[in-house]
Design an enzyme around this catalytic site. Structure first.
Site, short mmCIF file in Angstrom:
data_model
loop_
_atom_site.label_atom_id
_atom_site.label_comp_id
_atom_site.label_asym_id
_atom_site.label_seq_id
_atom_site.Cartn_x
_atom_site.Cartn_y
_atom_site.Cartn_z
N ASN A 395 24.33 -13.33 -25.69
CA ASN A 395 24.26 -13.06 -27.12
C ASN A 395 24.39 -11.57 -27.40
OD1 ASN A 395 23.74 -12.93 -29.84
ND2 ASN A 395 21.92 -14.20 -29.81
N ASP A 396 23.37 -10.79 -27.04
CA ASP A 396 23.40 -9.37 -27.38
C ASP A 396 24.62 -8.65 -26.80
OD1 ASP A 396 21.07 -9.61 -28.79
OD2 ASP A 396 19.79 -9.11 -27.09
#
Lengths: 469, 94
Positions: A395-396
């Protein structure tokens, strides 16, 4: 000193040290790595054999028994461990090195004559006192720190950062006290001082790791790796043993370099990671009310159809893939796509997973050829030409805010340019959960993004079914 | 050996470590941690000295304990590294 009696002994330890250098050198490519590992084993065999041959062995059966017990436990564990559990295994192993260093240090204090570290006056030589006490202190920090890291990685205790009030002051005071009693031991050779050094170091290791959580764990594991090396080096100084000094220096620098690489990939300073509390503070910010933005939900059939027609698909795996154990079905999906003439590549972020290289091992376990797996800087230019970016459990590391939003906690992290791909599939359990940093990701809401909301393994299995039809 | 020559070996080894580790491919960073963990158990040398020596029974048992711990690490570390490295395959080699 008994170490200087036979020059061949020193040579043998030196050869062992060289073998350890070759072991690490072998890891420069997977092709030479297996030979490297064998050099490591040879070096260890030489070091152990030399020690056994050159010392008065009063208790050979006990020693062989101890080695046998260790061998059985070690080999059984190594055979049974799941590849996804590798971070906690490494943490557990670090704790053993730390504890062993403490035991050896205390034994050297109790029986200095055996270690040849008495000065003519019958006291422990002053340099040896420092080396011994430092070895014990570093070993103890490594031990208790690694135990905490193990419990966190293993899920036995909350992985989140646990913040004590005034922890920086407590740690600083402990460190001062530790230095004070180290000097006290140097000055007095008192057993009370060495006991206090040991106890304080245990507590310090515990408190140092407690406030560090989640995605900062790769740094912690690397750092403890480094500490276990310095502990071995300190003991090598005490014993005047070349093999231990060389090894300690190698392992110490290895862990330090890995920590540096991890910190750089998170755009954070080593100090701020060690200070801890990253996840806790950021999620407090993320808890504020947010505007609902529109997003598109895709299905396994959509993903199968679009990827089958694609020319190139780049897969970005993250910790979520490890949690879901989805690496095998993912490779199956890649095989099916390749059968349709699709070019498949894997893109790995340096901090993906819970330890350096975690994703690479999992993909290797699933029989993904290593020449299909690429590092961030080698593949990032290719997203503009890619038809599909397939994000699974990351995600990040694909969040464009890291490039544009200076106020974002992840600003400055090198990220994959998935937003340049024609289509993005994003596997995620739900829209509610956020990445580790607790920040929203613009990729979710882009026109070319389809969210595949499900367990990663289940979703990839469904895609495989759709591809088979 | 005097302290300065030991220190020289240590400092040189740090530099060797620095350059060797930078040459390790990132794909093998997990095996790197496993194998460095195994070799840092060379501390077993100290454990053997302690457990072999006569003089202090407590030191002997501490030494034996350390031999067990270090042996777990040595055998476990090398075995798990070998297991991981065996999985890294190139294309077309099935």
């Amino acid at each position: 000193m008994e170490h200087a009696v036979n020059p061949w002994v020193a040579v043998a330890y030196l050869v062992a040290g060289v073998c350890f250098i070759l072991a690490l050198r072998g890891l420069s490519s997977p092709a030479t790595s297996r030979a490297g590992n064998r050099y490591g084993m040879i070096g260890m065999a030489i070091a152990v054999a030399t020690t056994l041959v050159t010392h008065q062995i009063a208790s050979l059966p006990e020693i062989l028994g101890a080695i046998a017990i260790g061998a059985v436990i070690g080999i059984t564990t190594a055979r049974r461990i799941q590849m996804t559990a590798m971070p906690q295994l490494v943490a557990a192993f670090h704790s053993l090195v730390g504890l062993a260093a403490v035991l050896v240090g205390v034994a050297a204090f109790l029986n200095p004559a055996a270690f040849g570290i008495l000065d003519p006056g019958g006291a422990i030589a002053s340099v040896s006192r420092i080396e011994m006490a430092l070895g014990i202190a570093i070993g103890a920090i490594t031990f208790s720190g690694s135990v905490i890291a193990f419990l966190k990685l293993n899920g036995s205790m909350s992985g989140a950062a646990i913040l004590l009030p005034g922890r920086h002051i407590i740690n600083a005071l402990l460190l001062l006290a530790l230095a004070f009693f180290l000097y006290g031991f140097f000055d007095s050779q008192s057993p009370i001082d060495i006991a206090l050094v040991t106890a304080l170091a245990f507590v310090l290791g515990f408190l140092l790791i407690i406030p560090i959580g989640g995605a900062d764990m790769p740094v912690v594991v690397s750092m403890l790796n480094s500490y276990s090396g310095w502990a071995a080096a300190a003991m090598g100084f005490t014993l005047h043993n070349t093999a231990m000094i060389v090894t300690g220096a190698l392992v110490g620098s290895s862990g330090a370099i890995l920590s540096y690489i991890m910190c750089k990939a998170m755009n954070r300073s080593f100090v701020s990671v060690i200070a801890g509390g990253f996840g806790a503070e950021a999620s407090a910010v993320g808890g504020e009310a947010k505007v609902q933005r529109p997003w598109k939900r895709g299905s396994a059939e959509d993903a199968a159809f679009l990827m089958k027609e694609a020319e190139t698909v780049i897969i970005i795996p993250g910790y979520g893939m490890a949690v879901a154990q989805a690496q095998h079905v993912l490779r199956e999906m890649a095989d099916r796509l390749k059968a349709h003439g699709v070019g498949v590549k894997y893109a790995i972020h340096p901090v993906a997973g819970r330890m350096p290289g975690h994703m690479n091992v999992l993909l290797a376990e699933a029989n993904v050829p290593y020449d299909e797996v690429f590092e961030l800087e080698d593949i990032n230019g290719e997203f503009a030409q890619a038809d599909v970016a397939f994000v699974i459990g990351a995600n990040d590391v694909v969040n464009p805010a890291a490039k544009t939003d200076k106020s974002s906690p992840i600003y400055g992290i090198p990220v994959f340019d998935v937003d340049k791909a024609k289509t993005i599939f994003f596997i995620k359990r739900s829209m509610g959960g956020q990445g580790y940093a607790g920040v929203d990701n613009d990729v979710f809401y882009m026109d070319q993004t389809m969210m595949l909301l499900a367990d990663a393994k289940k979703m990839v299995e469904d895609i495989n079914k759709a591809l088979a039809d | 050996m005097d302290f300065v020559s030991i220190l020289s070996i240590f400092v040189m080894a740090c530099f060797v470590g620095y350059y060797v580790v930078w040459s390790v491919t990132p794909a093998l960073h997990t095996p790197l941690m496993a194998v460095t963990n195994a070799i840092s158990s060379v501390i077993v040398v100290g454990a053997l000295v302690a457990s072999a020596a006569a003089g202090s029974p407590v030191a002997k048992w501490l030494g034996l304990g350390a031999v067990v711990l270090a042996s777990i690490n040595i055998f476990g570390g090398f075995a798990v590294t070998a297991r991981m490295l065996a999985m890294y395959k190139k294309k077309d080699r099935k």
